[in-house]
Design a protein around this motif. Structure first.
Motif, mmCIF file in Angstrom:
data_model
loop_
_atom_site.group_PDB
_atom_site.id
_atom_site.type_symbol
_atom_site.label_atom_id
_atom_site.label_comp_id
_atom_site.label_asym_id
_atom_site.label_seq_id
_atom_site.Cartn_x
_atom_site.Cartn_y
_atom_site.Cartn_z
ATOM 1 N N UNK A 69 -9.643 3.600 -9.017
ATOM 2 C CA UNK A 69 -9.560 2.850 -7.764
ATOM 3 C C UNK A 69 -10.821 2.688 -7.188
ATOM 4 N N UNK A 70 -10.896 1.675 -6.335
ATOM 5 C CA UNK A 70 -11.968 1.100 -5.683
ATOM 6 C C UNK A 70 -11.699 2.138 -4.351
ATOM 7 N N UNK A 71 -12.785 2.390 -3.546
ATOM 8 C CA UNK A 71 -12.655 3.142 -2.393
ATOM 9 C C UNK A 71 -12.029 2.715 -1.436
ATOM 10 N N UNK A 72 -12.091 1.246 -1.218
ATOM 11 C CA UNK A 72 -11.589 0.482 -0.359
ATOM 12 C C UNK A 72 -9.939 0.721 -0.559
ATOM 13 N N UNK A 73 -9.502 0.589 -1.515
ATOM 14 C CA UNK A 73 -7.884 0.463 -2.040
ATOM 15 C C UNK A 73 -7.580 1.984 -1.804
ATOM 16 N N UNK A 74 -8.336 3.086 -1.999
ATOM 17 C CA UNK A 74 -7.797 4.317 -1.817
ATOM 18 C C UNK A 74 -7.661 4.721 -0.442
ATOM 19 N N UNK A 75 -8.635 4.293 0.445
ATOM 20 C CA UNK A 75 -8.469 4.405 1.906
ATOM 21 C C UNK A 75 -7.329 3.602 2.432
ATOM 22 N N UNK A 76 -6.937 2.425 2.105
ATOM 23 C CA UNK A 76 -5.907 1.706 2.020
ATOM 24 C C UNK A 76 -4.650 2.481 1.979
ATOM 25 N N UNK A 77 -4.344 2.696 0.853
ATOM 26 C CA UNK A 77 -3.365 3.638 0.370
ATOM 27 C C UNK A 77 -3.248 4.924 1.311
ATOM 28 N N UNK A 78 -4.279 5.544 1.504
ATOM 29 C CA UNK A 78 -4.281 6.907 2.303
ATOM 30 C C UNK A 78 -3.745 6.644 3.294
ATOM 31 N N UNK A 79 -4.291 5.718 4.212
ATOM 32 C CA UNK A 79 -3.784 5.303 5.637
ATOM 33 C C UNK A 79 -2.376 4.886 5.458
ATOM 34 N N UNK A 102 -2.130 -19.634 -8.815
ATOM 35 C CA UNK A 102 -1.732 -21.064 -9.613
ATOM 36 C C UNK A 102 -0.715 -21.489 -8.774
ATOM 37 N N UNK A 103 0.234 -20.868 -8.022
ATOM 38 C CA UNK A 103 1.424 -21.462 -7.438
ATOM 39 C C UNK A 103 1.021 -22.242 -6.128
ATOM 40 N N UNK A 104 -0.072 -21.834 -5.444
ATOM 41 C CA UNK A 104 -0.665 -22.404 -4.404
ATOM 42 C C UNK A 104 -1.734 -23.364 -4.521
ATOM 43 N N UNK A 105 -2.304 -23.322 -5.959
ATOM 44 C CA UNK A 105 -3.491 -24.206 -6.103
ATOM 45 C C UNK A 105 -4.784 -23.929 -5.381
ATOM 46 N N UNK A 106 -4.957 -22.531 -5.162
ATOM 47 C CA UNK A 106 -6.123 -22.121 -4.642
ATOM 48 C C UNK A 106 -6.845 -20.859 -5.467
ATOM 49 N N UNK A 107 -8.078 -21.297 -5.433
ATOM 50 C CA UNK A 107 -9.097 -20.405 -6.021
ATOM 51 C C UNK A 107 -10.412 -20.067 -5.382
ATOM 52 N N UNK A 108 -10.789 -18.751 -5.529
ATOM 53 C CA UNK A 108 -11.968 -18.259 -4.673
ATOM 54 C C UNK A 108 -12.360 -16.951 -4.622
ATOM 55 N N UNK A 109 -13.131 -16.470 -3.934
ATOM 56 C CA UNK A 109 -13.812 -15.200 -3.944
ATOM 57 C C UNK A 109 -12.809 -14.440 -2.953
ATOM 58 N N UNK A 110 -12.286 -13.341 -3.346
ATOM 59 C CA UNK A 110 -11.381 -12.575 -2.284
ATOM 60 C C UNK A 110 -12.263 -12.027 -1.391
ATOM 61 N N UNK A 111 -12.111 -11.950 -0.149
ATOM 62 C CA UNK A 111 -12.975 -11.410 0.750
ATOM 63 C C UNK A 111 -12.191 -10.056 1.534
ATOM 64 N N UNK A 149 0.443 -5.247 -4.110
ATOM 65 C CA UNK A 149 -0.877 -5.708 -4.650
ATOM 66 C C UNK A 149 -2.082 -4.694 -4.748
ATOM 67 N N UNK A 150 -2.172 -4.015 -3.718
ATOM 68 C CA UNK A 150 -3.060 -2.803 -3.613
ATOM 69 C C UNK A 150 -2.824 -1.922 -4.436
ATOM 70 N N UNK A 151 -1.630 -1.288 -4.774
ATOM 71 C CA UNK A 151 -1.309 -0.353 -5.546
ATOM 72 C C UNK A 151 -1.324 -0.498 -7.017
ATOM 73 N N UNK A 152 -1.211 -1.841 -7.334
ATOM 74 C CA UNK A 152 -1.296 -2.188 -8.802
ATOM 75 C C UNK A 152 -2.602 -2.796 -9.091
ATOM 76 N N UNK A 153 -3.618 -2.745 -8.055
ATOM 77 C CA UNK A 153 -4.918 -3.289 -8.396
ATOM 78 C C UNK A 153 -4.835 -4.827 -8.841
ATOM 79 N N UNK A 154 -4.091 -5.414 -8.279
ATOM 80 C CA UNK A 154 -4.233 -7.001 -9.066
ATOM 81 C C UNK A 154 -5.371 -7.876 -8.619
ATOM 82 N N UNK A 155 -5.894 -7.459 -7.364
ATOM 83 C CA UNK A 155 -7.225 -7.909 -7.058
ATOM 84 C C UNK A 155 -8.144 -6.927 -6.049
ATOM 85 N N UNK A 156 -9.421 -6.994 -6.063
ATOM 86 C CA UNK A 156 -10.001 -6.473 -5.139
ATOM 87 C C UNK A 156 -10.988 -7.382 -4.270
#
Length: 310
Positions: free
Chosen positions: A88-98, A170-179, A155-162
């Motif tokens: 897991x990324x450090x940010x995801x682990x910290x989020x889950x921990x908190x 797809x459903x929203x018709x939006x694409x880009x970089x996750x910030x 989303x965070x637990x299953x590592x769907x995106x970082x």
């Protein structure tokens, strides 16, 4: 008797004395009632009850402080062990921990308040019954908020995106970089710079384009009659030079696919490779620029006529 220079009649005097006696009697009765109340208080029982409740409260505080310390230690230990074994990324682990820490703290606090009110003697059952009715109304209003929280957690637990991934919703018709990926909303930056704030409950299908190596196709237009074999040799030489330069980014290739027909009598030599996600654009630009440069230096023609697609 005279009052303010006027003689006072015997009837008036008797009425005044009777009023004074009635007031005195009423006051004495109130004092006696208070004395009886005061004397009727069982001070021994009150002191015993206070001591008992104080002991119970101290015991509760010590018990829940101990449970809090043990629970946090177990959560921290589990977090430490899990972070070493999982990718897991450090940010995801910290989020889950908190998140887990907060859930534990809220649960412990609820039971502490419940026990505290029970010891004091507050009818907790009646309060919970009343709060339950209000809770239903609040819950109906906060249903969307809870859906955001639950969806964000998975989303965070299953590592769907970082953060940093390029994704398509797809459903929203939006694409880009996750910030930013939060428990309530997800932030994405589109190619034109637009920042999208998306409630997590609206996210249904996530197409993550940043989890595997990406294919790069490079077509350099040529005139085959000028010497196909020599053109291939120059392109191959460029591939060898740039492969060493981008050795950390290029995962497979580059491989010369061969000549492809672009239509309307236009031909190109195609090179394929797989590179780390996010490196496609600079590598494609560098390879194509070097192809054109080396072929031009060798006096090969690079066609620049428009290609008409039918």
């Amino acid at each position: 008797m005279f009052i303010l220079g006027q003689p006072l009649s015997s009837k008036t005097l008797e009425s005044t004395m009777d009023s004074t006696l009635d007031l005195k009697t009423a006051t004495e009765n109130k004092v006696n009632a208070f004395q009886r109340f005061w004397n009727g208080i069982n001070w021994d029982q009150i002191i015993a009850t206070l001591i008992e409740k104080t002991i119970y409260l101290l015991f509760l505080i010590l018990l829940f402080a101990f449970l809090n310390r043990i629970g946090k230690a177990l959560i921290d230990k589990t977090y430490g062990n899990y972070s070493k074994k999982q990718s897991f990324s450090e940010s995801r682990l910290k989020t889950l921990h908190t998140l887990i820490n907060n859930a534990f703290q809220y649960t412990l606090f609820f039971f502490f308040v419940y026990s505290l009110l029970t010891v004091v003697g507050v009818p907790v059952g009646s309060l919970l019954a009343g709060a339950g009715i209000a809770g239903v109304a609040i819950g109906l209003g906060a249903q969307g908020f809870m859906n955001d929280i639950i969806t964000g957690f998975f989303i965070i637990l299953e590592q769907q995106m970082d953060v940093g991934d390029y994704v398509r919703l797809t459903a929203l018709g939006i694409e880009g970089t996750v910030t930013a990926v939060g428990l309530r909303t997800t932030q994405m930056k589109a190619l034109d710079g637009t920042i999208h704030f998306i409630p997590n409950r609206n996210i249904t299908t996530i197409s993550n384009l940043s989890r595997s190596n990406m294919q790069v196709l490079i077509d350099v237009r040529i005139i085959p009659d000028e010497g196909y074999d020599k053109i291939i040799a120059i392109i191959d030489q460029v591939n060898l030079e740039l492969k060493e330069k981008y050795s950390e980014s290029i995962q497979t290739g580059p491989t010369i696919f061969g000549m492809v027909d672009l239509g309307n009598g236009n031909f190109a030599v195609r090179t394929t490779m797989y590179v780390l996600n996010g490196k496609q654009a600079p590598i494609r630009e560098e390879f194509l620029a070097q192809y054109v440069k080396k072929l031009s230096e060798a006096n090969f023609t690079i066609p620049n006529t428009p290609i008409t697609l039918t």
